[in-house]
Write a protein that holds these residues in place. Sequence first.
Motif, short mmCIF file in Angstrom:
data_model
loop_
_atom_site.label_atom_id
_atom_site.label_comp_id
_atom_site.label_asym_id
_atom_site.label_seq_id
_atom_site.Cartn_x
_atom_site.Cartn_y
_atom_site.Cartn_z
N SER A 296 0.87 -1.18 0.00
CA SER A 296 0.00 0.00 0.00
C SER A 296 0.91 1.22 0.00
O SER A 296 1.90 1.26 0.75
CB SER A 296 -0.89 -0.03 1.25
N THR A 297 0.59 2.21 -0.83
CA THR A 297 1.44 3.41 -0.85
C THR A 297 1.37 4.11 0.51
O THR A 297 2.34 4.75 0.91
CB THR A 297 1.02 4.38 -1.98
N GLN B 188 -1.37 -2.00 -6.09
CA GLN B 188 -1.18 -2.28 -4.67
C GLN B 188 -1.74 -3.66 -4.38
O GLN B 188 -2.84 -4.00 -4.84
CB GLN B 188 -1.93 -1.25 -3.83
N ARG C 258 -5.73 -0.06 0.93
CA ARG C 258 -6.65 0.04 2.06
C ARG C 258 -7.60 1.22 1.95
O ARG C 258 -7.24 2.28 1.44
CB ARG C 258 -5.86 0.19 3.36
N GLY C 259 -8.82 1.01 2.43
CA GLY C 259 -9.77 2.11 2.60
C GLY C 259 -9.85 2.42 4.09
O GLY C 259 -8.99 2.00 4.86
N ARG C 260 -10.89 3.15 4.49
CA ARG C 260 -11.05 3.45 5.91
C ARG C 260 -11.48 2.19 6.66
O ARG C 260 -12.00 1.26 6.06
CB ARG C 260 -12.12 4.54 6.11
N ARG D 158 -10.94 -1.43 5.40
CA ARG D 158 -11.59 -1.96 4.20
C ARG D 158 -10.56 -2.13 3.08
O ARG D 158 -9.52 -1.48 3.08
CB ARG D 158 -12.67 -1.00 3.71
N THR D 159 -10.92 -2.98 2.12
CA THR D 159 -10.00 -3.22 1.01
C THR D 159 -10.22 -2.20 -0.08
O THR D 159 -11.37 -1.84 -0.38
CB THR D 159 -10.28 -4.64 0.44
N TRP D 160 -9.13 -1.73 -0.67
CA TRP D 160 -9.22 -0.81 -1.82
C TRP D 160 -8.67 -1.54 -3.04
O TRP D 160 -7.50 -1.91 -3.08
CB TRP D 160 -8.44 0.48 -1.57
N PHE D 161 -9.52 -1.77 -4.01
CA PHE D 161 -9.15 -2.47 -5.25
C PHE D 161 -8.20 -1.59 -6.05
O PHE D 161 -8.56 -0.48 -6.45
CB PHE D 161 -10.45 -2.75 -6.00
N ASN E 179 -15.17 11.51 2.05
CA ASN E 179 -13.89 11.32 1.36
C ASN E 179 -14.00 10.69 -0.02
O ASN E 179 -13.04 10.09 -0.49
CB ASN E 179 -12.96 10.45 2.23
N LYS F 77 -18.49 6.02 -7.41
CA LYS F 77 -17.20 6.41 -6.82
C LYS F 77 -16.05 6.23 -7.81
O LYS F 77 -15.83 5.13 -8.32
CB LYS F 77 -16.98 5.55 -5.58
N ASN G 234 -9.56 5.87 -9.90
CA ASN G 234 -9.77 4.83 -10.91
C ASN G 234 -9.61 5.48 -12.28
O ASN G 234 -10.57 6.01 -12.83
CB ASN G 234 -11.17 4.24 -10.79
C1 BT5 Z 1 -11.65 5.06 0.77
O1 BT5 Z 1 -12.08 4.31 1.83
O2 BT5 Z 1 -12.35 5.45 -0.12
C2 BT5 Z 1 -10.16 5.37 0.79
C3 BT5 Z 1 -9.44 4.84 -0.41
C4 BT5 Z 1 -7.99 5.28 -0.44
C5 BT5 Z 1 -7.21 4.54 -1.46
C6 BT5 Z 1 -5.81 5.09 -1.58
S1 BT5 Z 1 -4.95 4.42 -2.94
C7 BT5 Z 1 -3.46 5.07 -2.39
C8 BT5 Z 1 -3.44 4.91 -0.88
N1 BT5 Z 1 -2.92 3.62 -0.48
C9 BT5 Z 1 -3.85 2.87 0.15
O3 BT5 Z 1 -3.66 1.72 0.60
N2 BT5 Z 1 -5.01 3.55 0.20
C10 BT5 Z 1 -4.90 4.87 -0.39
P1 BT5 Z 1 -13.60 3.98 2.15
O4 BT5 Z 1 -14.41 5.26 2.13
O5 BT5 Z 1 -13.57 3.19 3.40
O6 BT5 Z 1 -14.09 3.12 0.94
C11 BT5 Z 1 -13.73 1.78 0.81
C12 BT5 Z 1 -14.84 1.08 0.02
O7 BT5 Z 1 -14.86 1.55 -1.33
C13 BT5 Z 1 -14.65 -0.43 -0.07
O8 BT5 Z 1 -15.22 -1.07 1.03
C14 BT5 Z 1 -15.37 -0.77 -1.38
O9 BT5 Z 1 -16.75 -0.86 -1.16
C15 BT5 Z 1 -15.15 0.48 -2.22
N3 BT5 Z 1 -14.00 0.33 -3.13
C16 BT5 Z 1 -12.89 -0.45 -3.02
N4 BT5 Z 1 -12.06 -0.26 -4.05
C17 BT5 Z 1 -12.63 0.66 -4.85
C18 BT5 Z 1 -12.26 1.30 -6.07
N5 BT5 Z 1 -11.09 1.04 -6.68
N6 BT5 Z 1 -13.12 2.19 -6.60
C19 BT5 Z 1 -14.30 2.49 -6.01
N7 BT5 Z 1 -14.71 1.93 -4.86
C20 BT5 Z 1 -13.89 1.04 -4.27
#
Ligand code: BT5
Length: 327
Positions: A92-93, A116, A120-122, A125-128, A177, A185, A210
Amino acid sequence: MTEQCAHILAALKKRPGGYVSGTELASVAGVSRSAIWKQINKLREAGYGIEASTRLGYRLSSRVDRLLSDDFDGLGTECVGSRIVCYEKIDSTNNEAKRLAAQGAEDGCVVIAERQTGGRGRLGRTWFSPLGGLWLSLILRPEIAPGDAPKVVMLAACSVQAALRALGFEATIKWPNDLLLSGKKVSGILTEMAGQPELVDHIVLGIGINANIPLEAFSEELDATATSLLAEAGKEVDRVVLARRLLVELDARYRRLKRGDFAEILAEWRSACSTLGCEIELSTPTGIVRGRAVDVDELGSLILENAEGIRGTFSSGDVTVIKGEVR
Ligand code: BT5
């Protein structure tokens, strides 16, 4: 190289400069259309430059689409991008930025990765984060109190919105966010902080956009809620242009924050936010509340008004819009 990849590569090579449709590639490789993108990514990982178009399909390109620190030469920023570290693959960055910050990395240092493995998300959670996106994290060392950290999320959202606008996309901000295009999103922000109770040591600001991700790459679950610039525009965006613009926009707003001048960012945030004015359901760590989102305060907290006209302030949560236009 897998047999499917070899078939796909051969089909692409047979049409130099021209596109081959996803359906055609699926039939030569003997896989489903949605599986094609995975094979295309394997070829990209092996170093082949491949361009995608939603309408036309895929074609071989001479340029390998990889962000390198040289792409940021002459950026002209004062702080953001003071150093730029690029990886092909990382967990993860944000994790890497934290590691670098612990070693003393300077204010404005940027970490970028092509993909990555543990984005990670908040709330864990997983961030694709496959190839084609823009995944980056900034190390910021502003002299602010920890309570002011949400301002960084707000300046980041405004910066992403401005960078996307420069490329012709009108995104809106969904509190707290997210950035949305056509109600889905396209970008998310994750900030993580380290410091003492009175003073921030550093904030890691992670931003995911994205960019060139085709819709078929998203899982069924994400398909309903996520979109990409490629899907919206029908063609790929230049990630170098996007990344450079984003860093310039971040730099301008970060300098304002450091000067203690936040009013303009707050005004910008309010006018870009699609949550305000909507009837929403807010899922918070302590339960679900319903009301109309009437405003956001200086610290990014959402002000909700319930049916009785009583107002409450919430610093975190997930919004579901019940009534109102999702832009
Ligand atoms: C976020 O969390 O939206 C924060 C995302 C931050 C990602 C960046 S990438 C660079 C840096 N390195 C990291 O590891 N993270 C940061 P949240 O509001 O909790 O949203 C997470 C939710 O969004 C997941 O549970 C999915 O439902 C959805 N999700 C996951 N991957 C996605 C994607 N690529 N595009 C849109 N929705 C996504």
